[in-house]
Design a protein around this motif. Structure first.
Motif, PDB file in Angstrom:
ATOM      1  N   THR A 105      83.361 -12.707  38.788  1.00  0.00           N
ATOM      2  CA  THR A 105      83.581 -14.363  39.158  1.00  0.00           C
ATOM      3  C   THR A 105      82.864 -15.002  37.777  1.00  0.00           C
ATOM      4  O   THR A 105      82.846 -15.593  37.470  1.00  0.00           O
ATOM      5  CB  THR A 105      83.371 -14.421  39.514  1.00  0.00           C
ATOM      6  OG1 THR A 105      84.497 -13.605  40.465  1.00  0.00           O
ATOM      7  CG2 THR A 105      83.663 -15.485  40.366  1.00  0.00           C
ATOM      8  N   GLU A 113      82.739 -18.727  36.281  1.00  0.00           N
ATOM      9  CA  GLU A 113      82.578 -20.053  36.100  1.00  0.00           C
ATOM     10  C   GLU A 113      82.211 -20.452  35.567  1.00  0.00           C
ATOM     11  O   GLU A 113      81.248 -21.477  35.162  1.00  0.00           O
ATOM     12  CB  GLU A 113      81.436 -19.369  37.929  1.00  0.00           C
ATOM     13  CG  GLU A 113      82.439 -19.479  38.987  1.00  0.00           C
ATOM     14  CD  GLU A 113      81.408 -18.586  40.240  1.00  0.00           C
ATOM     15  OE1 GLU A 113      79.803 -18.615  39.739  1.00  0.00           O
ATOM     16  OE2 GLU A 113      81.900 -18.169  41.192  1.00  0.00           O
ATOM     17  N   ALA A 148      84.026 -22.402  32.778  1.00  0.00           N
ATOM     18  CA  ALA A 148      84.384 -23.352  33.957  1.00  0.00           C
ATOM     19  C   ALA A 148      83.107 -25.100  33.700  1.00  0.00           C
ATOM     20  O   ALA A 148      83.440 -25.679  33.568  1.00  0.00           O
ATOM     21  CB  ALA A 148      84.824 -23.475  35.175  1.00  0.00           C
ATOM     22  N   HIS A 149      81.861 -24.185  34.234  1.00  0.00           N
ATOM     23  CA  HIS A 149      80.849 -25.255  33.662  1.00  0.00           C
ATOM     24  C   HIS A 149      80.597 -25.635  33.066  1.00  0.00           C
ATOM     25  O   HIS A 149      80.719 -26.998  32.605  1.00  0.00           O
ATOM     26  CB  HIS A 149      79.346 -24.462  34.635  1.00  0.00           C
ATOM     27  CG  HIS A 149      78.522 -25.299  34.635  1.00  0.00           C
ATOM     28  ND1 HIS A 149      78.158 -26.175  35.177  1.00  0.00           N
ATOM     29  CD2 HIS A 149      77.534 -25.070  33.476  1.00  0.00           C
ATOM     30  CE1 HIS A 149      77.250 -26.757  34.960  1.00  0.00           C
ATOM     31  NE2 HIS A 149      76.450 -26.643  34.444  1.00  0.00           N
ATOM     32  N   HIS A 208      87.767 -27.588  36.605  1.00  0.00           N
ATOM     33  CA  HIS A 208      87.345 -26.671  38.132  1.00  0.00           C
ATOM     34  C   HIS A 208      87.871 -24.934  37.645  1.00  0.00           C
ATOM     35  O   HIS A 208      88.804 -24.946  37.049  1.00  0.00           O
ATOM     36  CB  HIS A 208      87.818 -26.799  38.670  1.00  0.00           C
ATOM     37  CG  HIS A 208      88.012 -26.461  40.093  1.00  0.00           C
ATOM     38  ND1 HIS A 208      88.564 -25.569  40.991  1.00  0.00           N
ATOM     39  CD2 HIS A 208      87.549 -27.403  41.354  1.00  0.00           C
ATOM     40  CE1 HIS A 208      87.845 -26.019  42.116  1.00  0.00           C
ATOM     41  NE2 HIS A 208      86.717 -27.154  42.532  1.00  0.00           N
ATOM     42  N   VAL A 209      87.384 -24.071  38.553  1.00  0.00           N
ATOM     43  CA  VAL A 209      87.176 -22.926  38.600  1.00  0.00           C
ATOM     44  C   VAL A 209      88.417 -22.245  38.580  1.00  0.00           C
ATOM     45  O   VAL A 209      89.465 -21.488  37.650  1.00  0.00           O
ATOM     46  CB  VAL A 209      86.279 -22.239  39.494  1.00  0.00           C
ATOM     47  CG1 VAL A 209      86.484 -20.896  39.257  1.00  0.00           C
ATOM     48  CG2 VAL A 209      85.087 -23.003  39.657  1.00  0.00           C
ATOM     49  N   TRP A 218      90.829 -19.573  35.652  1.00  0.00           N
ATOM     50  CA  TRP A 218      91.885 -18.607  36.816  1.00  0.00           C
ATOM     51  C   TRP A 218      92.847 -18.932  36.561  1.00  0.00           C
ATOM     52  O   TRP A 218      93.847 -17.955  36.637  1.00  0.00           O
ATOM     53  CB  TRP A 218      91.639 -18.554  37.798  1.00  0.00           C
ATOM     54  CG  TRP A 218      90.337 -17.772  38.509  1.00  0.00           C
ATOM     55  CD1 TRP A 218      89.092 -18.082  38.968  1.00  0.00           C
ATOM     56  CD2 TRP A 218      90.000 -16.969  38.458  1.00  0.00           C
ATOM     57  NE1 TRP A 218      87.794 -17.597  39.273  1.00  0.00           N
ATOM     58  CE2 TRP A 218      88.850 -16.885  39.155  1.00  0.00           C
ATOM     59  CE3 TRP A 218      90.715 -15.697  37.701  1.00  0.00           C
ATOM     60  CZ2 TRP A 218      88.074 -14.828  38.967  1.00  0.00           C
ATOM     61  CZ3 TRP A 218      90.023 -14.001  37.254  1.00  0.00           C
ATOM     62  CH2 TRP A 218      88.356 -14.226  38.257  1.00  0.00           C
TER      63      TRP A 218
END
Length: 529
Positions: free
Chosen positions: A43, A47, A50-51, A56-57, A61
């Motif tokens: 995960t 993250e 995405a950052h 958004h996460v 996904w």
């Protein structure tokens, strides 16, 4: 329209960053998919991606799930594209997108299809057509060439390459009581940016202007400047004066290669073209009577009533600007050095020519030989004299001269090798006499123009304005009586030279003893003395 504020600039910067992040989403998802296939995906990896991408996460996904199923990450939708037919329409309407949209809308209504919107057509033209194609479809091929990149020539050495050109100064100056725009003929060194030499003429330049400019380029010293010598090659355009035999012979005698460029290719001599633009923006635009000054209205320009420079004043100011350009202008591409400093930093040997050799080759030669007689040398219907001709009567010589400057000639021996001296025009008219001749020519031309304007007024026919289609009709109304009267007037005013040779007006009854044409003389009564 107000200029964009700070908030608008920030929003534009964020939009550009988001677009860049969306472009990086595909490589990031493929990297995560590889980690997933090796069983190392966590995960924290998702993250971090995405950052970094600013999304958004769940977006990461979701795209990762599509990649596992083999589906494309981005669903391409059908979009309107520019076809060859639309390019043809753009060329037909001179690049007018709105006119093309109107025609496309009419075609769509005939077939029952949904017409494309004007904004979509604008976006497609801007997206699918490069700026060069848009400019070419609107204004032609020369406009499209302005968007083409051009390679720089490799660095050479001083006097390796020169470029020459004519430039008409957009400034009105006084010459012999009238306003003219002078012409500048000059050459520059492509490697150092040095202005090698120049010549100014108050009228259209000729081969004499080129020879005078070349002389100032090749010679160097206190009078002509520190730069000089012979170049290896010269690039010129296809001007008739540049291609004249006098210029070709002068350069060929010194083994200078002349590269004649194709027509309409100013980018192939970019150094002299940049110098022409620099002279316009930095010098000509600062002078009075600049012809491209700001417009005050549709007809008047700023400063058009200012006193104009004399030709002598213009040449003096131009010489000062050339000197400042060579010695004070700092070139950014050369480390802030001036053209003169860059010229002096070069150690390339100069090919120098003596002034005597320049007399022989930078002048136009006469094909035949001349003989020194009792009144000097007869050349072009004129006599030329000099003191050194004493004791040389009967000697055959060759003549070389500068075109359009026949007040003096250079004389060489029969073998055309040794320069004997300069001969000057004998019995030269005074300035007052020359001015009287010019005034007489001007008055004659003015009288002829006045006569032609009057004749044009007589033959001019005006036509009525039409609001509907129909044949052209003259606007001059004339009665039959007026037409007959004018014809009688014109016939009576016809000169006698235009009448037939056997014409005899029969206004007076001839005496009885005359034989009248067309009558039987036997039936006429006998005339009494």
């Amino acid at each position: 329209m107000e200029p964009p504020g700070p908030d608008d600039l920030i929003d534009e910067e964020l939009a550009r960053r988001q677009q860049a992040h969306r472009e990086l989403l595909g490589p990031a998802v493929r990297a995560l998919l590889e980690l997933s296939q090796r069983g190392e995906l966590t995960t924290a990896h998702v993250e971090l991606s995405a950052h970094t991408l600013g999304v958004h996460v769940r977006t990461v996904w979701r795209n990762l799930a599509r990649a596992r199923l083999g589906e494309p990450l981005r669903r391409d939708r059908d979009r309107f594209e520019i076809t060859d037919d639309i390019r043809t329409l753009l060329a037909y309407h001179r690049g007018n997108v709105k006119a093309v949209h109107k025609e496309l809308t009419q075609d769509a209504q005939k077939t029952g299809a949904t017409p494309v919107s004007l904004s979509t057509l604008h976006r497609a033209v801007k997206r699918d057509l490069p700026p060069g194609d848009r400019a070419g479809l609107k204004r032609g091929i020369p406009a499209s060439r302005g968007h083409d990149p051009h390679l720089r020539r490799p660095p050479t050495a001083r006097n390796e390459e020169w470029e020459g050109d004519h430039k008409q100064a957009p400034v009105h100056v006084w010459v012999d009581g009238r306003l003219v725009k002078p012409w500048v003929t000059w050459f520059c060194d492509c490697h150092t940016g040095m202005i090698m030499g120049w010549a100014v003429t108050p009228h259209f330049p000729h081969r004499g202007s080129i020879l005078a400019a070349l002389r100032s380029c090749i010679l160097h010293g206190d009078t002509y400047g520190p730069a000089g010598g012979l170049p290896t090659r010269i690039r010129i355009d296809r001007g008739r004066d540049f291609l004249s035999h006098a210029v070709q012979d002068a350069l060929g005698a010194f083994a200078v290669q002349v590269d004649v460029l194709p027509s309409y290719t100013p980018h192939l001599k970019g150094s002299i073209e940049n110098l022409n633009r620099a002279a316009t923006s930095m010098f000509f635009s600062t002078l009075p009577r600049y012809t491209h000054a700001q417009k005050l209205d549709t007809r008047r320009r700023s400063g058009e009533k200012d006193p104009a420079l004399t030709f002598e004043g213009f040449v003096e100011l131009f010489a000062q600007w050339v000197h400042a350009r060579n010695t004070e202008h700092q070139m950014a591409n050369y480390g802030g050095l001036t053209p003169l400093e860059w010229w002096n930093s070069e150690d390339t040997a100069l090919r120098e020519v003596s002034s005597a050799d320049l007399h022989a080759f930078l002048l136009e030669g006469d094909r035949s030989t001349r003989v020194i007689h009792g009144h000097g040398i007869r050349f072009k219907g004129r006599d030329y004299m000099a003191g050194w001709m004493t004791g040389r009567s009967g000697t055959r010589v060759h003549i070389r001269f500068q075109p359009h400057h026949l007040d003096q000639i250079e004389v060489f021996d029969d073998d055309n090798r040794r320069h004997l001296g300069t001969a000057y025009l004998a019995d030269q008219a005074t300035d007052e006499q020359i001015e009287q001749v010019y005034q007489a020519r001007t008055e004659r031309a003015r009288r002829l123009r006045r006569d032609m304007r009057r004749a044009e007024t007589l033959r001019r026919r005006r036509f009525k304005a039409h609001t509907t289609a129909g044949p052209a009709q003259t606007s001059t109304a004339m009665t039959r009586k007026e037409a007959a009267k004018e014809l009688r007037t014109l016939r009576s005013s016809r000169p006698a030279d235009d009448l037939p040779a056997d014409y005899m007006p029969r206004r007076i009854i001839p005496p009885g003893r005359w034989a009248v044409p067309g009558t039987d003389t036997s039936t006429q009564p006998e005339a009494h003395p």
